[in-house]
Write a protein that holds these residues in place. Sequence first.
Motif, PDB file in Angstrom:
ATOM      1  N   SER A 184       0.831  -1.204   0.000  1.00 51.51           N
ATOM      2  CA  SER A 184       0.000   0.000   0.000  1.00 51.51           C
ATOM      3  C   SER A 184       0.866   1.254   0.000  1.00 51.51           C
ATOM      4  O   SER A 184       0.568   2.235  -0.689  1.00 51.51           O
ATOM      5  CB  SER A 184      -0.944  -0.001   1.204  1.00 51.51           C
ATOM      6  OG  SER A 184      -1.875  -1.052   1.087  1.00 51.51           O
ATOM      7  N   ASP A 185       1.950   1.243   0.775  1.00 53.18           N
ATOM      8  CA  ASP A 185       2.911   2.350   0.728  1.00 53.18           C
ATOM      9  C   ASP A 185       3.446   2.496  -0.698  1.00 53.18           C
ATOM     10  O   ASP A 185       3.579   3.609  -1.223  1.00 53.18           O
ATOM     11  CB  ASP A 185       4.082   2.091   1.671  1.00 53.18           C
ATOM     12  CG  ASP A 185       3.675   2.006   3.129  1.00 53.18           C
ATOM     13  OD1 ASP A 185       2.490   2.258   3.430  1.00 53.18           O
ATOM     14  OD2 ASP A 185       4.536   1.691   3.961  1.00 53.18           O
ATOM     15  N   TYR A 186       3.767   1.369  -1.296  1.00 55.15           N
ATOM     16  CA  TYR A 186       4.335   1.342  -2.648  1.00 55.15           C
ATOM     17  C   TYR A 186       3.310   1.882  -3.647  1.00 55.15           C
ATOM     18  O   TYR A 186       3.642   2.707  -4.515  1.00 55.15           O
ATOM     19  CB  TYR A 186       4.737  -0.093  -2.974  1.00 55.15           C
ATOM     20  CG  TYR A 186       5.591  -0.280  -4.207  1.00 55.15           C
ATOM     21  CD1 TYR A 186       6.222   0.792  -4.822  1.00 55.15           C
ATOM     22  CD2 TYR A 186       5.778  -1.543  -4.746  1.00 55.15           C
ATOM     23  CE1 TYR A 186       7.011   0.603  -5.943  1.00 55.15           C
ATOM     24  CE2 TYR A 186       6.567  -1.740  -5.858  1.00 55.15           C
ATOM     25  CZ  TYR A 186       7.178  -0.666  -6.463  1.00 55.15           C
ATOM     26  OH  TYR A 186       7.959  -0.854  -7.575  1.00 55.15           O
ATOM     27  N   THR A 187       2.066   1.404  -3.535  1.00 51.14           N
ATOM     28  CA  THR A 187       1.013   1.878  -4.435  1.00 51.14           C
ATOM     29  C   THR A 187       0.867   3.395  -4.344  1.00 51.14           C
ATOM     30  O   THR A 187       0.749   4.082  -5.366  1.00 51.14           O
ATOM     31  CB  THR A 187      -0.334   1.222  -4.088  1.00 51.14           C
ATOM     32  OG1 THR A 187      -0.201  -0.193  -4.149  1.00 51.14           O
ATOM     33  CG2 THR A 187      -1.431   1.664  -5.055  1.00 51.14           C
ATOM     34  N   ALA A 188       0.873   3.917  -3.117  1.00 55.56           N
ATOM     35  CA  ALA A 188       0.711   5.360  -2.927  1.00 55.56           C
ATOM     36  C   ALA A 188       1.838   6.137  -3.601  1.00 55.56           C
ATOM     37  O   ALA A 188       1.601   7.189  -4.213  1.00 55.56           O
ATOM     38  CB  ALA A 188       0.660   5.682  -1.439  1.00 55.56           C
ATOM     39  N   THR A 189       3.065   5.643  -3.510  1.00 58.16           N
ATOM     40  CA  THR A 189       4.181   6.354  -4.122  1.00 58.16           C
ATOM     41  C   THR A 189       4.165   6.232  -5.642  1.00 58.16           C
ATOM     42  O   THR A 189       4.590   7.150  -6.346  1.00 58.16           O
ATOM     43  CB  THR A 189       5.526   5.859  -3.557  1.00 58.16           C
ATOM     44  OG1 THR A 189       5.630   4.445  -3.725  1.00 58.16           O
ATOM     45  CG2 THR A 189       5.654   6.186  -2.083  1.00 58.16           C
ATOM     46  N   ILE A 190       3.663   5.109  -6.161  1.00 55.87           N
ATOM     47  CA  ILE A 190       3.494   4.967  -7.609  1.00 55.87           C
ATOM     48  C   ILE A 190       2.496   6.007  -8.120  1.00 55.87           C
ATOM     49  O   ILE A 190       2.737   6.698  -9.118  1.00 55.87           O
ATOM     50  CB  ILE A 190       3.020   3.539  -7.969  1.00 55.87           C
ATOM     51  CG1 ILE A 190       4.132   2.518  -7.720  1.00 55.87           C
ATOM     52  CG2 ILE A 190       2.562   3.473  -9.428  1.00 55.87           C
ATOM     53  CD1 ILE A 190       3.679   1.077  -7.819  1.00 55.87           C
ATOM     54  N   VAL A 191       1.370   6.120  -7.420  1.00 54.51           N
ATOM     55  CA  VAL A 191       0.345   7.101  -7.792  1.00 54.51           C
ATOM     56  C   VAL A 191       0.912   8.516  -7.692  1.00 54.51           C
ATOM     57  O   VAL A 191       0.723   9.352  -8.594  1.00 54.51           O
ATOM     58  CB  VAL A 191      -0.905   6.959  -6.900  1.00 54.51           C
ATOM     59  CG1 VAL A 191      -1.862   8.125  -7.111  1.00 54.51           C
ATOM     60  CG2 VAL A 191      -1.613   5.639  -7.192  1.00 54.51           C
ATOM     61  N   GLY A 192       1.622   8.796  -6.602  1.00 57.38           N
ATOM     62  CA  GLY A 192       2.202  10.119  -6.420  1.00 57.38           C
ATOM     63  C   GLY A 192       3.201  10.468  -7.504  1.00 57.38           C
ATOM     64  O   GLY A 192       3.222  11.594  -8.021  1.00 57.38           O
ATOM     65  N   ALA A 193       4.050   9.502  -7.877  1.00 55.61           N
ATOM     66  CA  ALA A 193       5.035   9.732  -8.930  1.00 55.61           C
ATOM     67  C   ALA A 193       4.359   9.953 -10.277  1.00 55.61           C
ATOM     68  O   ALA A 193       4.750  10.836 -11.045  1.00 55.61           O
ATOM     69  CB  ALA A 193       5.997   8.545  -9.010  1.00 55.61           C
ATOM     70  N   ALA A 194       3.338   9.146 -10.552  1.00 57.12           N
ATOM     71  CA  ALA A 194       2.648   9.248 -11.842  1.00 57.12           C
ATOM     72  C   ALA A 194       1.964  10.600 -12.006  1.00 57.12           C
ATOM     73  O   ALA A 194       1.976  11.193 -13.094  1.00 57.12           O
ATOM     74  CB  ALA A 194       1.636   8.122 -11.979  1.00 57.12           C
ATOM     75  N   LEU A 195       1.377  11.104 -10.933  1.00 61.86           N
ATOM     76  CA  LEU A 195       0.631  12.359 -10.996  1.00 61.86           C
ATOM     77  C   LEU A 195       1.489  13.566 -10.610  1.00 61.86           C
ATOM     78  O   LEU A 195       1.016  14.697 -10.677  1.00 61.86           O
ATOM     79  CB  LEU A 195      -0.589  12.282 -10.073  1.00 61.86           C
ATOM     80  CG  LEU A 195      -1.655  11.272 -10.482  1.00 61.86           C
ATOM     81  CD1 LEU A 195      -2.785  11.248  -9.456  1.00 61.86           C
ATOM     82  CD2 LEU A 195      -2.209  11.588 -11.868  1.00 61.86           C
ATOM     83  N   GLU A 196       2.736  13.323 -10.229  1.00 64.17           N
ATOM     84  CA  GLU A 196       3.647  14.399  -9.822  1.00 64.17           C
ATOM     85  C   GLU A 196       2.983  15.294  -8.771  1.00 64.17           C
ATOM     86  O   GLU A 196       2.958  16.520  -8.882  1.00 64.17           O
ATOM     87  CB  GLU A 196       4.085  15.220 -11.044  1.00 64.17           C
ATOM     88  CG  GLU A 196       4.830  14.375 -12.066  1.00 64.17           C
ATOM     89  CD  GLU A 196       5.169  15.138 -13.329  1.00 64.17           C
ATOM     90  OE1 GLU A 196       4.454  16.098 -13.659  1.00 64.17           O
ATOM     91  OE2 GLU A 196       6.150  14.770 -13.985  1.00 64.17           O
ATOM     92  N   VAL A 197       2.435  14.641  -7.751  1.00 62.52           N
ATOM     93  CA  VAL A 197       1.699  15.366  -6.718  1.00 62.52           C
ATOM     94  C   VAL A 197       2.654  16.140  -5.816  1.00 62.52           C
ATOM     95  O   VAL A 197       3.859  15.870  -5.780  1.00 62.52           O
ATOM     96  CB  VAL A 197       0.833  14.406  -5.860  1.00 62.52           C
ATOM     97  CG1 VAL A 197      -0.175  13.675  -6.721  1.00 62.52           C
ATOM     98  CG2 VAL A 197       1.716  13.410  -5.115  1.00 62.52           C
ATOM     99  N   GLN A 198       2.110  17.100  -5.081  1.00 58.27           N
ATOM    100  CA  GLN A 198       2.930  17.892  -4.168  1.00 58.27           C
ATOM    101  C   GLN A 198       3.356  17.078  -2.953  1.00 58.27           C
ATOM    102  O   GLN A 198       4.459  17.225  -2.436  1.00 58.27           O
ATOM    103  CB  GLN A 198       2.155  19.135  -3.714  1.00 58.27           C
ATOM    104  CG  GLN A 198       1.956  20.164  -4.816  1.00 58.27           C
ATOM    105  CD  GLN A 198       1.224  21.387  -4.309  1.00 58.27           C
ATOM    106  OE1 GLN A 198       0.303  21.280  -3.510  1.00 58.27           O
ATOM    107  NE2 GLN A 198       1.627  22.552  -4.779  1.00 58.27           N
ATOM    108  N   GLU A 199       2.465  16.213  -2.477  1.00 58.22           N
ATOM    109  CA  GLU A 199       2.760  15.458  -1.251  1.00 58.22           C
ATOM    110  C   GLU A 199       2.164  14.053  -1.319  1.00 58.22           C
ATOM    111  O   GLU A 199       1.091  13.853  -1.869  1.00 58.22           O
ATOM    112  CB  GLU A 199       2.165  16.164  -0.026  1.00 58.22           C
ATOM    113  CG  GLU A 199       2.777  17.513   0.291  1.00 58.22           C
ATOM    114  CD  GLU A 199       2.104  18.165   1.490  1.00 58.22           C
ATOM    115  OE1 GLU A 199       2.828  18.746   2.310  1.00 58.22           O
ATOM    116  OE2 GLU A 199       0.866  18.077   1.618  1.00 58.22           O
ATOM    117  N   VAL A 200       2.888  13.116  -0.730  1.00 58.19           N
ATOM    118  CA  VAL A 200       2.352  11.785  -0.446  1.00 58.19           C
ATOM    119  C   VAL A 200       2.442  11.604   1.067  1.00 58.19           C
ATOM    120  O   VAL A 200       3.527  11.672   1.639  1.00 58.19           O
ATOM    121  CB  VAL A 200       3.146  10.665  -1.158  1.00 58.19           C
ATOM    122  CG1 VAL A 200       2.637   9.300  -0.719  1.00 58.19           C
ATOM    123  CG2 VAL A 200       3.055  10.806  -2.660  1.00 58.19           C
TER     124      VAL A 200
END
Length: 216
Positions: A184-200
């Motif tokens: 789940s941590d990994y999934t969140a960082t994949i999503v964050g990287a893909a969307l170039e979000v400000q924060e995870v």
Amino acid sequence: QIQRVIEIASADSSNKILVLSAMAGTTDQLVAIANQLEQACPEAAHEIFGRLLVQYQDLVDELFYAPPYRAKAATIISRFQDDSWALINADFTSSIKKKLVVQGEFILTRLFHLACQQVGVESLWLSSPDYIKVDHLGQPDIAYTKRKLKALLHKKDAHPIYVLQGFVCRNYLGEIVILGRGGSDYTATIVGAALEVQEVHIWTDINGIHNIDHRF
């Protein structure tokens, strides 16, 4: 804890994608069921699943106070029971095991989404295998996730909260696979990287993201 997460997620107006794990202990019990099936011990597997089902029925009784939502939650539990029994009673394969051990993420996110509705918090339930994919080396296809999620988020009827399962994805053949423990941590960082979000933000019971060396 589900109610607390809803409070945290809805405390401000920023758009969020929530990546949720299974309820504590669920994955361990599902892995235990799979191990019993692999050892040709279906009675033991049935006993473990019976105990797990009671835990979710207790969760529904505690979490859903409005009769319409309690009824909808009962339907989710029934679907979880039917889907899990179908896997438990099928001829055991590694594919069956993978589909079985991720059932906890699916039921928890469905119940969480329903709990949001009960308190008037707008959210949209998503199926991770539709958005997270790994290649033949098991590495995340960031471009695929970016394309799929951006198409969703740019719709006119965008939602303030999107609910996604951690741990589960598809491989390059389209099969359901898992990212491994800590997924789940990994999934969140994949999503964050893909969307170039400000924060995870990671809210977890361990210190940081799962690492080969847990001292870091």
